[in-house]
Design an enzyme around this catalytic site. Structure first.
Site, PDB file in Angstrom:
ATOM      1  N   GLY A  25       0.785  -1.232   0.000  1.00  0.00           N
ATOM      2  CA  GLY A  25       0.000   0.000   0.000  1.00  0.00           C
ATOM      3  C   GLY A  25       0.816   1.280   0.000  1.00  0.00           C
ATOM      4  O   GLY A  25       0.341   2.322   0.470  1.00  0.00           O
ATOM      5  N   ASN A  54      -5.161   2.219 -13.335  1.00  0.00           N
ATOM      6  CA  ASN A  54      -4.253   1.242 -12.717  1.00  0.00           C
ATOM      7  C   ASN A  54      -2.816   1.715 -12.861  1.00  0.00           C
ATOM      8  O   ASN A  54      -2.441   2.274 -13.899  1.00  0.00           O
ATOM      9  CB  ASN A  54      -4.412  -0.101 -13.452  1.00  0.00           C
ATOM     10  CG  ASN A  54      -3.443  -1.156 -12.959  1.00  0.00           C
ATOM     11  OD1 ASN A  54      -3.353  -1.430 -11.756  1.00  0.00           O
ATOM     12  ND2 ASN A  54      -2.705  -1.770 -13.878  1.00  0.00           N
ATOM     13  N   HIS A  98       1.013   0.551 -13.347  1.00  0.00           N
ATOM     14  CA  HIS A  98       1.729  -0.639 -13.817  1.00  0.00           C
ATOM     15  C   HIS A  98       3.216  -0.292 -13.957  1.00  0.00           C
ATOM     16  O   HIS A  98       3.561   0.695 -14.617  1.00  0.00           O
ATOM     17  CB  HIS A  98       1.158  -1.098 -15.162  1.00  0.00           C
ATOM     18  CG  HIS A  98       1.837  -2.331 -15.667  1.00  0.00           C
ATOM     19  ND1 HIS A  98       1.807  -3.530 -14.973  1.00  0.00           N
ATOM     20  CD2 HIS A  98       2.596  -2.559 -16.766  1.00  0.00           C
ATOM     21  CE1 HIS A  98       2.508  -4.429 -15.640  1.00  0.00           C
ATOM     22  NE2 HIS A  98       3.000  -3.875 -16.723  1.00  0.00           N
TER      23      HIS A  98
END
Ligand code: GRF
Length: 238
Positions: free
Chosen positions: A29, A147, A149
């Site tokens: 996280g 997202n 990546h």
């Protein structure tokens, strides 16, 4: 990424409700922490994280959320226990339950910050608003989902992109490496990049050294891209 106690807070005016962000995580996280530190500051103005959802019960990111000030609501839904307790259900049903938790939280945008599941079309259709879940209200508008990546667009799709990229560079198979934040589409890591940034990599260095530089860039671009997508759907003041 540690909590930044010096972050300047920008309070939302009474007439403007803050932009609502949901974050999907699976582990440490640190990207979530970057968003927590940035929320409601000039880097990510008028924004509150309203839900952190993990597919792992013991993800450290859940503790980062629940111990934030003020605490951020959390939830977890793990695939295998879900399938065990619902023997007739499938992976797509699991995705649908994740989508249900998101829809109920009414976010303006969703960020996958180290979410280790590939999302199905059924999941994406719910967020697009073209599929309404039984018992839920139709969405007023699409909920965009992005997202992070750890590779440049089209370079190393899927899992273990950092290791695969680093080794390919050391073998001389690629000349540059980087990270991106992209829109989530059905094809893994193939959605339109919102931000793509190169990360310096050196011949003969340890992977940990490269990884450290890469994560620092991630913590910047995840905040920038989140702001971009929120500005599209809920510009400040709207
Ligand atoms: C990041 O490197 C991200 O690019 C990848 O998973 C990692 C998550 O790290 N998809 P963290 O959980 O945010 O620390």
């Amino acid at each position: 990424m540690e909590e930044d106690p010096s972050a300047v807070s920008v309070s939302a005016s009474a007439s403007v409700s803050p932009r609502r962000l949901a974050v999907l995580i699976s582990g440490e996280g640190t990207n979530l922490q970057a968003l927590i530190n940035a929320q409601n500051t000039p880097s990510l103005p008028y924004t509150h994280i309203i839900l952190v959802l993990s597919n792992r019960k013991h993800a450290r990111g859940l503790t980062r959320a629940s111990t934030a000030n003020p605490p951020i609501p959390t939830a977890h839904l793990a695939l295998q226990p879900f399938l065990k307790s619902h023997p007739t259900k499938t992976r797509e049903d699991y995705d649908e339950e994740v989508a249900r938790l998101l829809v109920r939280a009414k976010p303006d945008a969703v960020v996958c910050a180290g979410w280790m599941h590939i999302v199905s079309s059924r999941f994406l259709d719910v967020l697009k608003g073209v599929r309404v879940l039984e018992g839920e209200e139709p969405l007023g508008r699409e909920i965009p989902i992005i997202n992070i990546h750890p590779a440049l667009f089209g370079q190393f799709d899927g899992a273990h992109a950092i290791e695969r990229g680093f080794e390919a560079f050391q073998r001389g198979e690629v000349e540059e490496l980087g990270v991106m934040v992209h829109r989530v589409v059905r094809e893994v890591d193939r959605g339109e990049p919102l931000i793509e940034r190169r990360v310096e990599v050196r011949k003969g260095e340890e992977m940990g050294e490269y990884e450290e530089r890469l994560h620092k860039v991630e913590w910047e671009i995840i905040v920038e891209a989140t702001r971009m997508v929120l500005d599209e759907v809920r510009p400040v003041g709207s």
